[in-house]
Motif scaffolding. Sequence first.
Motif, PDB file in Angstrom:
ATOM      1  N   VAL A   1      -4.965  10.119  -1.988  1.00  0.00           N
ATOM      2  CA  VAL A   1      -5.027   8.625  -2.517  1.00  0.00           C
ATOM      3  C   VAL A   1      -4.480   7.489  -1.913  1.00  0.00           C
ATOM      4  O   VAL A   1      -3.156   7.442  -1.856  1.00  0.00           O
TER       5      VAL A   1
ATOM      6  N   GLN B   1      -7.843   1.625  -5.327  1.00  0.00           N
ATOM      7  CA  GLN B   1      -7.559   2.963  -5.386  1.00  0.00           C
ATOM      8  C   GLN B   1      -8.686   3.534  -4.474  1.00  0.00           C
ATOM      9  O   GLN B   1      -9.797   3.609  -4.996  1.00  0.00           O
TER      10      GLN B   1
ATOM     11  N   GLU C   1     -16.288   0.519  -9.294  1.00  0.00           N
ATOM     12  CA  GLU C   1     -16.461   1.622  -8.121  1.00  0.00           C
ATOM     13  C   GLU C   1     -17.423   1.603  -7.470  1.00  0.00           C
ATOM     14  O   GLU C   1     -18.472   1.235  -7.900  1.00  0.00           O
TER      15      GLU C   1
ATOM     16  N   HIS D   1      -3.503   3.506  -2.346  1.00  0.00           N
ATOM     17  CA  HIS D   1      -3.247   2.672  -3.291  1.00  0.00           C
ATOM     18  C   HIS D   1      -3.013   1.128  -2.492  1.00  0.00           C
ATOM     19  O   HIS D   1      -2.176   1.320  -1.553  1.00  0.00           O
TER      20      HIS D   1
ATOM     21  N   ARG E   1       2.753   1.893 -10.426  1.00  0.00           N
ATOM     22  CA  ARG E   1       2.018   2.727  -9.494  1.00  0.00           C
ATOM     23  C   ARG E   1       2.758   3.987  -9.366  1.00  0.00           C
ATOM     24  O   ARG E   1       2.268   5.271  -9.437  1.00  0.00           O
TER      25      ARG E   1
ATOM     26  N   TRP F   1     -11.454  -0.421  -8.037  1.00  0.00           N
ATOM     27  CA  TRP F   1     -10.816  -1.596  -8.322  1.00  0.00           C
ATOM     28  C   TRP F   1     -10.688  -2.471  -9.192  1.00  0.00           C
ATOM     29  O   TRP F   1     -11.880  -2.336 -10.023  1.00  0.00           O
TER      30      TRP F   1
ATOM     31  N   TYR G   1       0.795  -1.293  -0.049  1.00  0.00           N
ATOM     32  CA  TYR G   1      -0.025  -0.023  -0.062  1.00  0.00           C
ATOM     33  C   TYR G   1       0.946   1.426   0.032  1.00  0.00           C
ATOM     34  O   TYR G   1       1.986   1.206   0.520  1.00  0.00           O
TER      35      TYR G   1
ATOM     36  N   LEU H   1      -5.411   1.746 -12.875  1.00  0.00           N
ATOM     37  CA  LEU H   1      -5.438   0.385 -12.617  1.00  0.00           C
ATOM     38  C   LEU H   1      -5.191  -0.544 -13.625  1.00  0.00           C
ATOM     39  O   LEU H   1      -4.605  -1.538 -13.398  1.00  0.00           O
TER      40      LEU H   1
ATOM     41  N   ASP I   1      -9.866   7.373  -2.797  1.00  0.00           N
ATOM     42  CA  ASP I   1      -9.859   8.954  -2.454  1.00  0.00           C
ATOM     43  C   ASP I   1     -10.184   8.838  -1.215  1.00  0.00           C
ATOM     44  O   ASP I   1     -11.529   8.857  -0.878  1.00  0.00           O
TER      45      ASP I   1
END
Length: 397
Positions: free
Chosen positions: A207, A270, A319, A209, A237, A280, A201, A243, A272
Motif C-alpha cells: 500500500v 491510499q 475510490e 500512502h 498513518r 482518497w 508518502y 483515511l 493498493d
Amino acid sequence: MTAGQRADRSESFGEALLGEVLDRAHELPPHLIGPLVADVMERLGGRRPQVLLQDYGQLLLVPLPGDGLTDGEPQVIDDSEAGRCFLDAHPVELPEDDGVRILLPLLDGGDQVGVMAVTLDSVDDHDRRILRRIAGLVADLLVTKHGYSDLFFGIRRREPMSVAAEIQWALLPPLAMIMPRVAVAGILEPAYDVAGDSFDYALNGDVLHVAMIDAMGHGLDAATMATVAIGAYRHARRAGTGLPEIYDFMDRAVADQFGPEHFVTAQMLQLDTTTGHLQWVNAGHPSPMLVRDHRVALRLTGPTTLPVGFGGPEPQMCEMKLEPGDRLLCFTDGLIEEHKTGEDEFGEDLMIDWVNQLERTGRGIRAVARSLSHTLKRARGGHTTDDATLLLVEWRG
C-alpha cells in the motif's frame, strides 16, 4: 563440487573495488567521500573522476569538491550530457581524444542523487558492470552521510534560502521513489522560499500512502503549520488508522496548536499497488488529475470536507480502480492561481494543455514532474508569489 571441497573465495578485482567502498564506508567522514571515489576510479584506471549533485532548484548539476575529483562549473541539466544521463537515469558514453567518458546516474531507491563521471581508455561490459555497482554504492553513501553534515546542503544550495524553506526541505521525504509497481516524483517551487506547501508518502507493504498539504499564509507561520500537519499525518498513518481517522487526527492537531482562524488544505490517498484500487479523501484541496494514455482524462472529484483545523465533518472516502500506466497529478493552488496584477489567473485549462504536451514525450515520471514544474513556471512568466507544488504518482501495474 564434491563433498569436502570449498567454493573459491578469493577476491576478484571487481570485488576488491566494491570492497574498498564498503570497508571504508562505515566510519568515513562525509567530506572524504570524494577522495574515496577518486581513489577507486584510479584503481580502475580512470581519469578525471567527478561527482555531480542536483541543486535544490533542479536546474544544475554541481561538482562535489574533494581531493582527486575534477571540479569545474555547474552543468545545466537541460543542456548537457550529464543532464541527459541524470534525466533519463541511464549511462551515457562519450568518445574523447584520450578514451571514453562514461556518465552514470547516482540512484538511491529511484531518487536521483546526481551523476558520477570518469574517463577510461576504453569501456567494455566488465567496466560497465563494475561502474554501475560502484555508482549504486556511492549514491547510497551520499544519502546516508547527508544527515551527518551540512556539506551537501551547501553544495546544492545555489542562492540564499529562507528559514521557512529550510524547515520544509527538512520535512520532505525523497523527491522521487521508483519501485516495480509504483513510482512517485515531486517538486516544490520556489525552491528557496517555499513555506506552506508539503507532501509525504510511504510504501508500507503493498500500500502506497500519499498526502499533499497547503498551509495558509507564508513564511514561518505557514512552515510551522505544515510541520504540525505532516507530523500528525505520519503519526496517524503509522498507527494504522483509516483515511477519515487520519483527517480527524490532523484536524485536531492543527486546531489545538493554532486556533480556529488557521487551516491547512489537504489531500490524502491510499493505493493498493497490487490491484490499482485507489481511495482518497479531500479536505478543501484542489482535486488531483488522472493522466491516462498520456492525456488528462478526468479530475478526481467527489465529496469534500473542510480544511484541516476547521473541525469539518468526517470526510467521505472516494475510490476508483486505476489502469496500468495511469498517473495521478496532485498539486497546490499556487500552480494555477498565479497571475500578474490586473490579469487573469494562469488557470487549469492552460495547465492541462502543458501536461498533455509533456506527457507525449514518453519520459519517466521524474523527468516529467521536473519539466512540468519548470515549464509551468516559465508559462506563468517566471512568477511564483505563492508556493507551487506538484506530485506525480504512477501505478505501473
